[in-house]
Motif scaffolding. Structure first.
Motif, PDB file in Angstrom:
ATOM      1  N   SER A  31      -6.941  -3.032  -0.312  1.00  0.00           N
ATOM      2  CA  SER A  31      -6.769  -4.366  -0.499  1.00  0.00           C
ATOM      3  C   SER A  31      -7.062  -4.875  -1.720  1.00  0.00           C
ATOM      4  O   SER A  31      -7.347  -4.124  -2.577  1.00  0.00           O
ATOM      5  CB  SER A  31      -8.058  -5.153   0.515  1.00  0.00           C
ATOM      6  OG  SER A  31      -9.235  -4.757   0.160  1.00  0.00           O
TER       7      SER A  31
ATOM      8  N   ASN B 203       0.921  -1.215   0.016  1.00  0.00           N
ATOM      9  CA  ASN B 203       0.128   0.159  -0.015  1.00  0.00           C
ATOM     10  C   ASN B 203       0.820   1.315  -0.145  1.00  0.00           C
ATOM     11  O   ASN B 203       1.444   1.489   0.956  1.00  0.00           O
ATOM     12  CB  ASN B 203      -1.061  -0.165   1.120  1.00  0.00           C
ATOM     13  CG  ASN B 203      -1.989   0.972   1.018  1.00  0.00           C
ATOM     14  OD1 ASN B 203      -1.656   2.254   0.515  1.00  0.00           O
ATOM     15  ND2 ASN B 203      -2.824   1.041   1.957  1.00  0.00           N
TER      16      ASN B 203
ATOM     17  N   ASP C 256      -9.095  -8.150  -4.084  1.00  0.00           N
ATOM     18  CA  ASP C 256     -10.007  -8.989  -4.031  1.00  0.00           C
ATOM     19  C   ASP C 256      -9.957  -9.407  -5.582  1.00  0.00           C
ATOM     20  O   ASP C 256     -10.226  -8.990  -6.649  1.00  0.00           O
ATOM     21  CB  ASP C 256     -11.338  -8.628  -3.819  1.00  0.00           C
ATOM     22  CG  ASP C 256     -12.738  -9.538  -4.147  1.00  0.00           C
ATOM     23  OD1 ASP C 256     -12.370 -10.266  -4.680  1.00  0.00           O
ATOM     24  OD2 ASP C 256     -13.660  -9.315  -3.505  1.00  0.00           O
TER      25      ASP C 256
ATOM     26  N   THR D 269     -11.938  -2.937   0.195  1.00  0.00           N
ATOM     27  CA  THR D 269     -11.910  -2.277   1.447  1.00  0.00           C
ATOM     28  C   THR D 269     -13.009  -1.372   1.540  1.00  0.00           C
ATOM     29  O   THR D 269     -13.298  -0.622   0.461  1.00  0.00           O
ATOM     30  CB  THR D 269     -10.615  -1.483   1.540  1.00  0.00           C
ATOM     31  OG1 THR D 269      -9.332  -2.229   1.585  1.00  0.00           O
ATOM     32  CG2 THR D 269     -10.593  -0.755   2.865  1.00  0.00           C
TER      33      THR D 269
ATOM     34  N   TYR E 203      -7.842 -11.109   1.371  1.00  0.00           N
ATOM     35  CA  TYR E 203      -8.415 -10.163   0.961  1.00  0.00           C
ATOM     36  C   TYR E 203      -8.422  -8.811   2.106  1.00  0.00           C
ATOM     37  O   TYR E 203      -8.965  -7.916   2.290  1.00  0.00           O
ATOM     38  CB  TYR E 203      -9.757  -9.970   0.321  1.00  0.00           C
ATOM     39  CG  TYR E 203      -9.945 -11.154  -0.561  1.00  0.00           C
ATOM     40  CD1 TYR E 203      -8.625 -11.724  -1.619  1.00  0.00           C
ATOM     41  CD2 TYR E 203     -11.055 -11.896  -0.997  1.00  0.00           C
ATOM     42  CE1 TYR E 203      -8.770 -12.530  -2.477  1.00  0.00           C
ATOM     43  CE2 TYR E 203     -11.244 -12.353  -2.164  1.00  0.00           C
ATOM     44  CZ  TYR E 203      -9.963 -12.820  -2.920  1.00  0.00           C
ATOM     45  OH  TYR E 203     -10.426 -13.856  -4.065  1.00  0.00           O
ATOM     46  N   ARG E 204      -7.359  -9.119   3.109  1.00  0.00           N
ATOM     47  CA  ARG E 204      -7.625  -8.172   4.284  1.00  0.00           C
ATOM     48  C   ARG E 204      -7.063  -6.983   3.875  1.00  0.00           C
ATOM     49  O   ARG E 204      -6.040  -6.930   3.077  1.00  0.00           O
ATOM     50  CB  ARG E 204      -6.795  -8.984   5.440  1.00  0.00           C
ATOM     51  CG  ARG E 204      -5.332  -8.797   5.310  1.00  0.00           C
ATOM     52  CD  ARG E 204      -4.588  -9.442   6.397  1.00  0.00           C
ATOM     53  NE  ARG E 204      -4.611 -10.871   6.398  1.00  0.00           N
ATOM     54  CZ  ARG E 204      -4.210 -11.907   7.362  1.00  0.00           C
ATOM     55  NH1 ARG E 204      -3.347 -11.348   8.211  1.00  0.00           N
ATOM     56  NH2 ARG E 204      -4.253 -13.111   7.039  1.00  0.00           N
ATOM     57  N   SER E 205      -7.389  -5.860   4.534  1.00  0.00           N
ATOM     58  CA  SER E 205      -7.131  -4.495   4.347  1.00  0.00           C
ATOM     59  C   SER E 205      -5.704  -4.252   4.892  1.00  0.00           C
ATOM     60  O   SER E 205      -5.335  -4.616   5.982  1.00  0.00           O
ATOM     61  CB  SER E 205      -8.085  -3.344   4.545  1.00  0.00           C
ATOM     62  OG  SER E 205      -9.385  -3.526   4.141  1.00  0.00           O
ATOM     63  N   ILE E 206      -4.778  -3.630   4.341  1.00  0.00           N
ATOM     64  CA  ILE E 206      -3.616  -3.143   4.609  1.00  0.00           C
ATOM     65  C   ILE E 206      -3.157  -1.661   4.757  1.00  0.00           C
ATOM     66  O   ILE E 206      -3.857  -0.958   3.914  1.00  0.00           O
ATOM     67  CB  ILE E 206      -2.433  -3.888   3.926  1.00  0.00           C
ATOM     68  CG1 ILE E 206      -2.355  -3.439   2.429  1.00  0.00           C
ATOM     69  CG2 ILE E 206      -2.532  -5.245   3.985  1.00  0.00           C
ATOM     70  CD1 ILE E 206      -1.282  -4.087   1.794  1.00  0.00           C
TER      71      ILE E 206
ATOM     72  N   CYS F 297     -10.531  -3.581  -5.380  1.00  0.00           N
ATOM     73  CA  CYS F 297     -10.192  -3.421  -3.777  1.00  0.00           C
ATOM     74  C   CYS F 297     -11.433  -3.786  -3.209  1.00  0.00           C
ATOM     75  O   CYS F 297     -12.629  -3.352  -3.660  1.00  0.00           O
ATOM     76  CB  CYS F 297      -9.888  -1.852  -3.665  1.00  0.00           C
ATOM     77  SG  CYS F 297      -9.475  -1.433  -1.766  1.00  0.00           S
TER      78      CYS F 297
END
Length: 485
Positions: A144, A125, A146, A185, A158-161, A183
């Motif tokens: 993130s 990111n 997907d 998120t 697919y976790r947000s960073i 994305c």
């Protein structure tokens, strides 16, 4: 030894039954290519917090950065890096938009692979990296990835960073098709509408059943742009940002192919007469449906979602909802310019138009399904919108400095008519033709062909006037459009 007649009959009957059973069984059925017992459904856990990427924002031999699809990389493991960035992009002349991206471009690079390949993905990111001097964009935020082509746990992969973090994960491609990535998120709607999307093309294991001479990627998407409420500027022109109200109402300001309003008119795709062209078409939305059509030919084959098992033949138009896709093939019958268009013409009028041309110096004057932008662009937001609307609705019948067409040349129109007269004319031309002598004379001069009522709002009429005044303030010839029709 001689068997008794009853016993012999029983033996013969048993032998016949065994033979018949063998005949009925026949050869073993072919293996199901979608048998999930043969798929890789246990990818390794994602890794979070790896080394921060620097340098290029998009890296990998499986990537195509534009409409031309690069050949398939034969490696069974596709290593791809797409970093998240914030940057300014031009979505139309005079419209510089604050975008969020994968790989520092909109749409993101296309990934090409094959069923059974492993995709090894990483992303940093990098939304916290500053833009060049004097440029402004959105503040750093979580992002993130997907992949619609993956069969994985979203909570893991697919976790947000956060800005500065890196995520790595891998998965096996189990199904063929054209899959969206975006994305994930929250709010997902805003992230997609800001530019965070792209295509992942997964070929069947044995490839496609036909041979194509040209392969191109067409990604349709919507923008919802407004001048920055904070009145920020870029190089003296207004900065455009996401219009949340229009976004939630699904009322886009621009609908485009490959990220740019009418961009594929300036750089048409190339083909030769007799060639078979394959287009990988993806509608990412986020909210509108596409009716994809190519003027001048018929889709010989259409594989819905890009999967050859979903084949249709002889289609004129392909209907694609948000995140739907299709591979379409057709032959270029003769020399000419073949127009790509969303046949939902409200979308085409907002910029969803392109060209496949057999001539590097393609003829523009005979293309009635698209409109050509002027060579210069205004910076005032009202004039910019007036320009876009004018090019969508009026260039079929009017030129600017290019001579008369079905209607008059509009160069210098604000010096010939007052704003009040023009506003009345744009609002209700049929009423003007009943009462106004100048309108009646113009109708007679142009072959008694009346201008249709475009049902323009008062706001749109004011935007037209702003654009006309801008045109008439330019040096002679600098904003000329093509003559003829």
């Amino acid at each position: 030894m001689t068997l008794s007649r009853p016993l012999a009959g029983l033996v013969y009957a048993l032998a016949a039954a065994l033979l018949l059973a063998g005949c009925e069984q026949g050869p073993a059925p072919p293996a199901d290519p979608y048998d999930q017992r043969r798929m890789d459904l246990k990818p390794a856990p994602a890794k979070l917090g790896g080394e921060r990427h620097a340098g290029a924002f998009a890296v990998g031999d499986a990537l195509s950065l534009g409409a031309v699809l690069e050949p398939l990389d034969p490696a069974p493991v596709k290593t791809v890096r797409l970093d998240a960035t914030h940057k300014l992009i031009e979505i139309a002349p005079g419209v510089t938009f604050s975008a969020w991206t994968f790989g520092d471009q909109v749409p993101g690079p296309t990934i090409r692979a094959r069923v059974g390949d492993k995709l090894r993905f990483s992303m940093t990111n990098r939304s916290d990296e500053p833009l060049p001097a004097a440029q402004v964009a959105a503040a750093p935020m979580m992002h993130s990835m997907d992949f619609h082509a993956a069969m994985v746990s979203p909570q893991d992969k697919y976790r947000s960073i956060a800005p500065g973090q890196t995520i790595e994960f891998e998965f096996t491609l189990n199904y063929p098709g054209i899959f969206m990535y975006h994305c994930g998120t929250p709010m997902i709607l805003e992230h997609i509408a800001s530019g965070m999307y792209g295509a992942l093309i997964v070929e069947p294991r044995a490839g496609y059943p036909t041979q194509a001479d040209r392969e191109y990627v067409i990604v349709q998407s919507e923008f919802y742009a407004q001048p920055d409420p904070g009145q920020r500027e870029v190089d003296g022109a207004p900065l455009y940002v996401l219009d949340g109200e229009r976004l939630r109402a699904a009322q886009p300001t621009h609908t485009v192919f490959n990220g740019v309003h009418n961009g594929m008119l300036k750089q048409p795709l190339v083909a030769k007469p007799g060639e078979r062209v394959r287009l990988y078409v993806l509608n990412v939305g986020p909210s509108k449906t596409s009716s994809f059509h190519v003027v001048g030919t018929i889709f010989d084959r259409v594989w819905l979602e890009g999967n050859p098992d979903n084949q249709l033949r002889g289609m004129q138009t392909v209907l694609l909802g948000s995140s739907n896709s299709a591979t379409v093939e057709f032959m270029i019958p003769e020399a000419g310019s073949y127009i790509l268009v969303d046949h939902h013409f409200a979308n085409a009028a907002q910029g969803a138009i392109g060209l496949i041309s057999t001539d590097a110096k393609f003829a523009t004057k005979d293309l009635e399904h698209h409109n050509l932008p002027a060579s210069a662009a205004p910076s005032d937001p009202e004039a910019v919108q007036g320009k876009l609307d004018f090019e969508s609705k009026c260039l079929a019948c009017h030129s600017v400095g290019g001579g008369r067409k079905l209607g008059p040349d509009l160069a210098g129109v604000t010096t010939r008519r007052s704003d009040a007269w023009l506003a009345r004319w744009l609002k209700a031309p049929e009423q003007m033709l009943e009462t106004d002598s100048d309108a009646k004379a113009m109708l007679k001069e142009y072959g008694n062909l009346p201008m249709p009522n475009q049902n323009l709002s008062d706001v749109q009429i004011q935007q037209y006037l702003e654009y006309f005044h801008w045109l008439d303030a330019q040096p002679t010839g600098s904003a000329q459009t093509a003559p003829g029709h």
